[in-house]
Write a protein that holds these residues in place. Structure first.
Motif, PDB file in Angstrom:
ATOM      1  N   THR A  38       1.775  13.242  -6.555  1.00  0.00           N
ATOM      2  CA  THR A  38       2.358  13.790  -7.783  1.00  0.00           C
ATOM      3  C   THR A  38       3.650  14.542  -7.440  1.00  0.00           C
TER       4      THR A  38
ATOM      5  N   ASP B 189       0.885  -1.167   0.000  1.00  0.00           N
ATOM      6  CA  ASP B 189       0.000   0.000   0.000  1.00  0.00           C
ATOM      7  C   ASP B 189       0.919   1.211   0.000  1.00  0.00           C
ATOM      8  N   THR B 190       1.031   1.851  -1.176  1.00  0.00           N
ATOM      9  CA  THR B 190       2.065   2.867  -1.370  1.00  0.00           C
ATOM     10  C   THR B 190       1.495   4.266  -1.231  1.00  0.00           C
TER      11      THR B 190
ATOM     12  N   ARG C   3      -6.992  13.758   3.014  1.00  0.00           N
ATOM     13  CA  ARG C   3      -6.574  15.157   2.882  1.00  0.00           C
ATOM     14  C   ARG C   3      -7.146  16.007   4.014  1.00  0.00           C
TER      15      ARG C   3
ATOM     16  N   ARG D 252      -7.295  13.213  -8.101  1.00  0.00           N
ATOM     17  CA  ARG D 252      -7.213  14.404  -7.275  1.00  0.00           C
ATOM     18  C   ARG D 252      -7.928  15.566  -7.922  1.00  0.00           C
TER      19      ARG D 252
ATOM     20  N   ASP E 249      -1.880  15.825   3.825  1.00  0.00           N
ATOM     21  CA  ASP E 249      -2.597  14.655   4.341  1.00  0.00           C
ATOM     22  C   ASP E 249      -2.550  14.605   5.870  1.00  0.00           C
TER      23      ASP E 249
HETATM   24  C1  WTA Z   1      -3.748  10.141  -1.563  1.00  0.00           C
HETATM   25  C2  WTA Z   1      -1.055   9.687  -6.453  1.00  0.00           C
HETATM   26  C3  WTA Z   1      -3.830   6.794   1.324  1.00  0.00           C
HETATM   27  C4  WTA Z   1      -3.226  11.162  -0.569  1.00  0.00           C
HETATM   28  C5  WTA Z   1       0.231   8.867  -6.382  1.00  0.00           C
HETATM   29  C6  WTA Z   1      -2.255  11.972  -1.396  1.00  0.00           C
HETATM   30  C7  WTA Z   1      -3.140   7.930  -0.552  1.00  0.00           C
HETATM   31  C8  WTA Z   1      -2.936  11.995  -2.741  1.00  0.00           C
HETATM   32  C9  WTA Z   1      -2.294   6.852  -0.900  1.00  0.00           C
HETATM   33  C10 WTA Z   1      -1.977  12.176  -3.874  1.00  0.00           C
HETATM   34  C11 WTA Z   1      -2.280   5.699  -0.054  1.00  0.00           C
HETATM   35  C12 WTA Z   1      -2.081   8.433  -2.373  1.00  0.00           C
HETATM   36  N1  WTA Z   1      -3.065   5.726   1.049  1.00  0.00           N
HETATM   37  N2  WTA Z   1      -3.893   7.898   0.552  1.00  0.00           N
HETATM   38  N3  WTA Z   1      -1.556   4.625  -0.320  1.00  0.00           N
HETATM   39  N4  WTA Z   1      -1.651   7.204  -2.041  1.00  0.00           N
HETATM   40  N5  WTA Z   1      -2.993   8.880  -1.490  1.00  0.00           N
HETATM   41  O1  WTA Z   1      -1.054  13.414  -6.469  1.00  0.00           O
HETATM   42  O2  WTA Z   1      -4.297  11.955  -0.123  1.00  0.00           O
HETATM   43  O3  WTA Z   1      -2.779  11.911  -7.552  1.00  0.00           O
HETATM   44  O4  WTA Z   1      -2.035  13.267  -0.894  1.00  0.00           O
HETATM   45  O5  WTA Z   1      -0.732  11.018  -6.406  1.00  0.00           O
HETATM   46  O6  WTA Z   1      -3.589  10.728  -2.837  1.00  0.00           O
HETATM   47  O7  WTA Z   1      -2.629  12.024  -5.108  1.00  0.00           O
HETATM   48  P1  WTA Z   1      -1.831  12.139  -6.460  1.00  0.00           P
END
Ligand code: WTA
Length: 652
Positions: A417, A412-413, A518, A529, A503
């Motif tokens: 961005t 769970d990564t 968030r 997003r 976050d």
């Molecule tokens: C959320 C996507 C929980 C988080 C790679 C972050 C996550 C936003 C997770 C970024 C995860 C991403 N568990 N929340 N494993 N991965 N998020 O920029 O709120 O599209 O700030 O990047 O997604 O979204 P972005």
């Protein structure tokens, strides 16, 4: 303590035995990475081939007013050469990209590193023939086809900066991005098949270009052969031209800090920001995280189901895997076409070893029933991954049991961005997982929890706060395109000295991180997003709308849904027709992903006496959580709240 905190899942012994990193090595490497980042990253920087080796490693300053982030700054390299050329001696005939088309009955493609080299060179020569030079911006608005990867790598080869706009965005959104980055050229395709439907990319581009400089050229990949309109002198048939140009194009030496790409993403205020990523640091970080998080080994088939329009596609379909000489799968379609078994059919067909997707897709497929999974032979799978939003324990269990048969670690990564690559994630051979937790930081990443109001660092292990990062890592974004002040304000102002993620996060007694979502006005809808401000400004651009406020609410499949409170102009009356009209309006202004799920007519919005909309209250009403409305005494007119509750959508 939640049950999931106690439920620890170590990887099977057979997995750990072969893993790049085990528990002891994780501890030792993590410590080294924070004790002496220069020494640690000097070694990791050598993952890449450098034309001129770097002598400096980290040079980062998070001080407001002086924010500057540089890695390997005096090194010279070419990203495309690292992703292609350097593999030719050993793996020219290995498949670089497996392409699976939308229609399962159409043939898949296996593109070798040798073919990738030729196609990227030819594409680069087409760009050069159109006058694209080092540092020029190229917008890519493409289906999930190999030419999207060729276009990215062709830009990298000649030092142009690409900016991909997700193919689901509208002409307006495309035009805004072309104009913001001052692109010289747009690469698109005739139409994009997805789930048996077609998106008219070329005609969207035609519409967008009406709002752009008439100097912008348009390269068109004729993919489906659908009828399109054509402007001679502006539009170029890429495939035809690729046949006429030279099959070789020398990679241009680039500075490590030269921008590789711009990717627009939503923030809590204003228009989307152009996130700028570097060449050297970004690529080293994407490559390293791809190898270690997914425990990628030579010969494995890796599949990231994201779209190249998002950062996940950049880092884990194209740059990370190809830098590692991997075989990466690119899928044109959707998980539910022609049926809800498509993901698993593709895994079986191509012998996928690592599969990476979003919780929203898992929830949607789980809802269709396990029989769609059981039909297919998933014995090749060794590891599963998720990204984009918190995964709920039910979806985690289903992924683990039904898809992974209990033998595939789930990574769970957590990342963004802005971060370029994984930040908090299990390394599968090293860190036992817990359903819903992104677990522990990647090497070099120093997460801190801050007290939201005071900004003080919370030292207790078990704690909750906002998530910030104490020091730089190579994949970090460098600036906001054309607006460095906005970069500083957005990420470094609120909590001085830290990168603020936006976050919220909890840390349990074992030091595991649990992202809670968030804390700003950014929505996460199906892992996409979106800024509430963007949807609001689309709504108020409609002639019937006087005012709009948008918040997120819990949604079973999408994670969050879009809830819009709309105040109409005096002479307008609410109707279902108008509601549909507004939905269509937002789709055309931004794109289908921004369509509000619920629109509530609001004769008034809760505002403070100074006129500020109190979103906290709107969020609570949307969540059906009236007990927790908090203090409403500062409202100019507290009665509007009763009215909003009275008329809440989907009561119950
Ligand atoms: C959320 C996507 C929980 C988080 C790679 C972050 C996550 C936003 C997770 C970024 C995860 C991403 N568990 N929340 N494993 N991965 N998020 O920029 O709120 O599209 O700030 O990047 O997604 O979204 P972005």
């Amino acid at each position: 303590m939640l049950d999931t905190e106690k439920s620890s899942h170590p990887a099977p012994d057979s997995f750990v035995a072969k893993a790049h990193v085990d528990a002891a090595r994780y501890e030792q490497m993590y410590q080294a990475s924070v004790d002496d980042p220069d020494a640690f990253w000097a070694k990791e920087g050598k993952r890449l081939d450098w034309i001129e080796p770097f002598t400096k490693v980290k040079n980062a300053n998070f001080t407001l007013g002086e924010v500057s982030i540089k890695w390997f700054e005096d090194g010279v390299l070419n990203v495309a050469a690292n992703c292609i050329d350097r593999h030719l001696a050993t793996r020219a005939d290995q498949t670089a990209i497996i392409w699976e088309p939308d229609e399962p009955t159409d043939p898949a493609l296996h593109i070798t590193y040798r073919e990738l080299h030729e196609n990227v060179c030819r594409f680069a020569n087409v760009l050069l023939s159109q006058g694209v030079m080092r540092g020029d911006r190229v917008v890519i608005y493409m289906p999930m086809i190999p030419e999207a990867a060729y276009a990215m790598l062709a830009c990298a080869r000649i030092g142009a900066i690409h900016s991909i706009v997700f193919a689901g965005f509208s002409p307006d959104a495309l035009a805004n991005r072309i104009n913001d980055c001052g692109a010289k050229l747009v690469v698109t395709a005739d139409t994009a098949p997805r789930g048996g439907k077609r998106t008219a990319l070329k005609s969207n581009t035609d519409a967008a270009l009406l709002h752009c400089s008439d100097k912008v050229r348009c390269l068109v990949v004729k993919h489906t052969g659908d009828q399109i309109s054509w402007i001679d002198g502006r539009d170029v048939d890429v495939k035809a031209m690729m046949k006429t140009v030279a099959p070789d194009c020398p990679p241009r030496p680039m500075g490590a800090e030269d921008p590789l790409f711009i990717l627009y993403t939503s923030g809590s205020t204003g228009k989307p920001k152009g996130v700028v990523h570097s060449s050297g640091g970004y690529l080293a970080y994407a490559a390293m995280t791809h190898q270690l998080t997914f425990d990628y080994h030579d010969g494995d088939v890796f599949w990231c189901s994201a779209d190249v329009g998002w950062v996940t596609g950049h880092s884990y379909i194209v740059y990370g895997p190809l830098a590692n000489g991997a075989t990466t799968l690119m899928f044109e379609g959707v998980p539910t076409y022609p049926d809800a078994g498509r993901f698993w059919e593709v895994c079986a067909k191509h012998g996928v070893n690592q599969f990476y997707t979003a919780p929203t897709a898992i929830r949607a497929l789980m809802g269709q029933g396990s029989e769609w999974v059981e039909k297919h032979d998933l014995s090749s799978l060794r590891l599963l991954g998720t990204v984009g939003e918190p995964i709920n324990p039910e979806a985690w269990e289903w992924y683990n049991e039904t898809v992974g048969k209990g033998r595939c670690p789930i990574v769970d990564t957590w990342w963004q961005t802005e971060t370029g690559g994984h930040m908090i994630t299990p390394l599968p051979g090293a860190i036992p997982t817990k359903p819903g937790s992104a677990t522990k930081p990647f090497f070099g990443v120093q997460p801190v929890l801050l007290e939201p109001n005071t900004g003080e660092v919370i030292d207790d292990t078990a704690a909750e706060g906002v998530l910030a990062i104490a020091d730089s890592w190579p994949g970090q974004m460098r600036t906001v395109w054309g607006d460095h002040a906005r970069f500083e304000e957005t990420y470094f102002q609120q909590y001085p000295g830290y990168y603020f993620s936006g976050d919220g996060c909890r840390r349990d007694a074992d030091g595991y991180y649990w992202i809670t979502g968030r804390v700003d006005d950014v929505l996460n809808v199906s892992g996409h997003r979106m800024g509430t401000a963007e949807v609001e400004s689309a709504l108020v651009a409609h002639k019937a709308v006087a005012e709009a406020a948008v918040v997120g609410y819990p949604h079973d499949v999408k994670g969050q849904g879009i809830y819009a409170y709309v105040t109409l102009m005096n002479n307008e009356t609410p109707s279902d027709e108008l509601r549909k009209d507004l939905e269509t309006w937002v789709r055309t202004e931004i794109g289908p992903i921004a369509k509000p799920d619920l629109i509530q007519w609001a004769p008034g919005l809760p505002k403070t006496r100074s006129g500020k909309i109190m979103r906290r209250i709107l969020r609570k009403i949307a969540e059906n959580d009236y007990g927790a409305l908090g203090d409403t005494s500062t409202l100019a007119d507290p009665s509007v709240v009763d009215d909003l509750i009275e008329n809440r959508m989907n009561k119950g």
